[in-house]
Scaffold this active site. Structure first.
Site, PDB file in Angstrom:
ATOM      1  N   CYS A 122      76.708 127.051  12.899  1.00 40.25           N
ATOM      2  CA  CYS A 122      77.804 126.571  12.691  1.00 40.25           C
ATOM      3  C   CYS A 122      78.462 126.547  14.196  1.00 40.25           C
ATOM      4  O   CYS A 122      79.482 126.035  14.491  1.00 40.25           O
ATOM      5  CB  CYS A 122      78.643 126.917  11.626  1.00 40.25           C
ATOM      6  SG  CYS A 122      77.958 126.615   9.983  1.00 40.25           S
TER       7      CYS A 122
ATOM      8  N   HIS B 227      85.940 124.413  13.956  1.00 38.27           N
ATOM      9  CA  HIS B 227      84.893 124.341  13.290  1.00 38.27           C
ATOM     10  C   HIS B 227      85.486 124.202  11.745  1.00 38.27           C
ATOM     11  O   HIS B 227      86.398 124.732  11.211  1.00 38.27           O
ATOM     12  CB  HIS B 227      84.031 125.395  13.192  1.00 38.27           C
ATOM     13  CG  HIS B 227      83.032 125.276  12.099  1.00 38.27           C
ATOM     14  ND1 HIS B 227      82.127 124.218  11.855  1.00 38.27           N
ATOM     15  CD2 HIS B 227      82.389 126.392  11.264  1.00 38.27           C
ATOM     16  CE1 HIS B 227      81.462 124.693  10.893  1.00 38.27           C
ATOM     17  NE2 HIS B 227      81.684 125.744  10.484  1.00 38.27           N
TER      18      HIS B 227
ATOM     19  N   ASN C 266      81.713 121.018   5.249  1.00 37.67           N
ATOM     20  CA  ASN C 266      81.033 121.737   6.347  1.00 37.67           C
ATOM     21  C   ASN C 266      79.852 121.188   7.051  1.00 37.67           C
ATOM     22  O   ASN C 266      78.973 121.004   6.302  1.00 37.67           O
ATOM     23  CB  ASN C 266      80.946 123.169   6.230  1.00 37.67           C
ATOM     24  CG  ASN C 266      80.514 123.983   7.031  1.00 37.67           C
ATOM     25  OD1 ASN C 266      80.006 123.686   8.116  1.00 37.67           O
ATOM     26  ND2 ASN C 266      80.501 125.393   7.178  1.00 37.67           N
TER      27      ASN C 266
HETATM   28  O1  UT7 Z   1      80.338 127.592   8.544  1.00 36.69           O
HETATM   29  C1  UT7 Z   1      79.827 128.870   8.523  1.00 36.69           C
HETATM   30  C2  UT7 Z   1      80.548 129.666   8.361  1.00 36.69           C
HETATM   31  N1  UT7 Z   1      80.986 130.007   6.666  1.00 36.69           N
HETATM   32  C3  UT7 Z   1      82.226 129.956   6.411  1.00 36.69           C
HETATM   33  O2  UT7 Z   1      83.115 130.089   7.304  1.00 36.69           O
HETATM   34  C4  UT7 Z   1      82.343 130.118   4.797  1.00 36.69           C
HETATM   35  C5  UT7 Z   1      83.405 131.277   4.385  1.00 36.69           C
HETATM   36  N2  UT7 Z   1      83.741 131.470   3.141  1.00 36.69           N
HETATM   37  C6  UT7 Z   1      84.314 130.660   2.301  1.00 36.69           C
HETATM   38  O3  UT7 Z   1      84.888 129.657   2.792  1.00 36.69           O
HETATM   39  C7  UT7 Z   1      84.490 131.212   1.050  1.00 36.69           C
HETATM   40  O4  UT7 Z   1      84.201 132.566   1.078  1.00 36.69           O
HETATM   41  C8  UT7 Z   1      83.737 130.339  -0.079  1.00 36.69           C
HETATM   42  C9  UT7 Z   1      84.607 128.947  -0.210  1.00 36.69           C
HETATM   43  C10 UT7 Z   1      82.456 130.337   0.045  1.00 36.69           C
HETATM   44  C11 UT7 Z   1      84.364 130.898  -1.427  1.00 36.69           C
HETATM   45  O5  UT7 Z   1      85.706 131.307  -1.722  1.00 36.69           O
HETATM   46  P1  UT7 Z   1      86.149 132.653  -2.257  1.00 36.69           P
HETATM   47  O6  UT7 Z   1      87.347 132.438  -2.442  1.00 36.69           O
HETATM   48  O7  UT7 Z   1      85.685 133.771  -1.278  1.00 36.69           O
HETATM   49  O8  UT7 Z   1      85.512 132.724  -3.595  1.00 36.69           O
HETATM   50  P2  UT7 Z   1      84.339 133.992  -4.129  1.00 36.69           P
HETATM   51  O9  UT7 Z   1      83.121 133.683  -3.555  1.00 36.69           O
HETATM   52  O10 UT7 Z   1      85.154 135.061  -4.210  1.00 36.69           O
HETATM   53  O11 UT7 Z   1      84.190 133.428  -5.731  1.00 36.69           O
HETATM   54  C12 UT7 Z   1      85.438 133.431  -6.486  1.00 36.69           C
HETATM   55  C13 UT7 Z   1      85.010 132.935  -7.933  1.00 36.69           C
HETATM   56  C14 UT7 Z   1      83.502 133.710  -8.403  1.00 36.69           C
HETATM   57  O12 UT7 Z   1      83.891 133.833  -9.819  1.00 36.69           O
HETATM   58  P3  UT7 Z   1      84.288 135.278 -10.232  1.00 36.69           P
HETATM   59  O13 UT7 Z   1      83.066 136.174  -9.774  1.00 36.69           O
HETATM   60  O14 UT7 Z   1      85.588 135.578  -9.671  1.00 36.69           O
HETATM   61  O15 UT7 Z   1      84.079 135.278 -11.717  1.00 36.69           O
HETATM   62  C15 UT7 Z   1      82.789 132.642  -8.380  1.00 36.69           C
HETATM   63  O16 UT7 Z   1      81.413 132.838  -9.087  1.00 36.69           O
HETATM   64  O17 UT7 Z   1      84.531 131.662  -7.957  1.00 36.69           O
HETATM   65  C16 UT7 Z   1      83.298 131.416  -8.586  1.00 36.69           C
HETATM   66  N3  UT7 Z   1      82.840 130.085  -7.888  1.00 36.69           N
HETATM   67  C17 UT7 Z   1      82.819 128.971  -8.046  1.00 36.69           C
HETATM   68  N4  UT7 Z   1      83.396 128.294  -9.144  1.00 36.69           N
HETATM   69  C18 UT7 Z   1      83.673 127.234  -9.468  1.00 36.69           C
HETATM   70  C19 UT7 Z   1      81.834 130.285  -6.903  1.00 36.69           C
HETATM   71  N5  UT7 Z   1      81.694 128.878  -6.420  1.00 36.69           N
HETATM   72  C20 UT7 Z   1      82.188 128.179  -7.385  1.00 36.69           C
HETATM   73  C21 UT7 Z   1      82.021 126.745  -7.509  1.00 36.69           C
HETATM   74  N6  UT7 Z   1      82.782 126.253  -8.799  1.00 36.69           N
HETATM   75  N7  UT7 Z   1      81.315 125.868  -6.690  1.00 36.69           N
END
Ligand code: UT7
Length: 326
Positions: free
Chosen positions: A114, A253, A283
């Site tokens: 990225c 980005h 992204n």
């Molecule tokens: O470009 C390269 C660099 N990449 C980035 O900069 C990405 C950086 N990270 C992010 O943007 C975020 O961390 C994400 C968007 C990937 C995830 O958001 P988050 O607020 O950090 O969520 P999380 O991973 O902590 O997940 C929260 C909950 C989890 O459930 P539990 O364990 O709390 O019950 C996941 O299982 O959301 C759940 N979850 C989803 N639910 C519905 C994860 N993906 C999904 C989904 N739909 N697609």
């Protein structure tokens, strides 16, 4: 410094097919509300069957050449930032070179995921500064849809396909102007391989002899992204004797609206000075910055003399920043 690099044109290409969050919710256990709230993404473009990264890159490059009024035959350097090349080798940049009808110079890929566009801009800018090339194309082109695990909701909802490009021209007058002159003022790039496991593809020619799928610890990447990009932004401003108040446009980005907004707040920029495309493009990795740039130049937001700040963070980890006077 003998020359400075001027961006004389930029271009973009997005595949025709749009996939909405609701459509994804038919394939994996997710929903529109979660995706919007956590990421800001509403939809993404996905390349058609048989449409390759080079196809996207060629279209964006042609658009940039048109905007710059530069003929393909004048280009003597092509840097393509991509993590989704057409083939393991040769470089996708060489196919783009051939398709554009560029008869000379060097064409190669840069792999910084990225952060790829900032890396590619840095490489090309340094070629131009020392006089090793005169007119460069820097392209960010990706088909991340090809490396997603479409059963993994934590990653497959986040990415899209697309390409963006800029024409960079070596300019002597800009180099002799002081800090207020136009062009690429600085680039800062960094990497730290100790974070490999937070964001990688679990395949490749020398490991599994297969292409593999993207794997990401989203929360871990998020945490580092905010800190690392802030450091890169500080380095950019300090190197040029500038302050956040001097920045006219943040062209970041586009990984997550929450990351983008936190950087905007840190710079004290009103939200209408932050270029956002993540809602429509998701992204697109190395393509996201030139896609955002092309949109904001095309609709007249970015004007001559404006100070642009770019920042990115990606797998590796890699990260970096660039400052440009438009
Ligand atoms: O470009 C390269 C660099 N990449 C980035 O900069 C990405 C950086 N990270 C992010 O943007 C975020 O961390 C994400 C968007 C990937 C995830 O958001 P988050 O607020 O950090 O969520 P999380 O991973 O902590 O997940 C929260 C909950 C989890 O459930 P539990 O364990 O709390 O019950 C996941 O299982 O959301 C759940 N979850 C989803 N639910 C519905 C994860 N993906 C999904 C989904 N739909 N697609």
């Amino acid at each position: 410094m003998m020359y400075r690099s001027l961006v004389t044109g930029c271009g973009a290409y997005l595949p025709a097919q749009i996939v909405t969050n609701a459509q994804l919710a038919e394939r994996v256990e997710t929903n529109d509300e979660w995706i919007r709230q956590r990421t800001g993404i509403c939809q993404r473009h996905i390349a058609a069957e048989g449409e390759m990264t080079s196809d996207l890159g060629v279209a964006a490059a042609r658009d940039a050449l048109d905007a710059a009024g530069v003929a393909a035959g004048e280009i003597d350097l092509i840097v393509c930032a991509t993590s989704t090349p057409d083939e393991t080798f040769p470089a996708t940049a060489t196919r783009i070179q051939h398709r554009l009808g560029v008869p000379q110079g060097a064409a190669f890929d840069v792999q910084a995921v990225c952060s790829g566009f900032v890396y590619g801009l840095s490489v090309a800018d340094n070629f131009l500064r020392v006089g090793q090339a005169k007119k460069a194309l820097v392209i960010g082109a990706e088909t991340f849809s090809r490396i997603l695990d479409w059963t993994d909701r934590s990653t497959c909802v986040l990415f899209g396909d697309g390409a963006g490009a800029v024409v960079l021209e070596a300019d002597k007058a800009a180099a002799s102007a002081n800090g207020s002159g136009r062009g690429v003022l600085s680039t800062h790039i960094y990497s730290d391989g100790s974070h490999h496991d937070a964001l990688y593809v679990d395949g490749g020619p020398s490991s599994t002899q297969s292409v593999g799928h993207l794997r990401m610890e989203g929360r871990e990447v998020f945490r580092h992204a905010v800190v690392r990009m802030a450091e890169a932004v500080d380095a950019a401003l300090e190197a040029n004797g500038l302050t956040p108040g001097d920045v006219d446009w943040l062209v970041p980005h586009q990984a997550n609206i929450r990351i983008i907004e936190s950087m905007g707040r840190r710079l004290n920029l009103p939200s209408d000075r932050v270029v956002v495309t993540v809602d429509r493009h998701a992204n697109t990795s190395a393509a996201s910055i030139p896609l955002a740039l092309t949109e904001a130049v095309g609709d007249g937001r970015i004007q001559s003399g404006d100070l642009l700040l770019m920042e990115a963070m990606g797998g590796g980890f890699t990260w970096g920043s660039a400052l440009l006077r438009w």
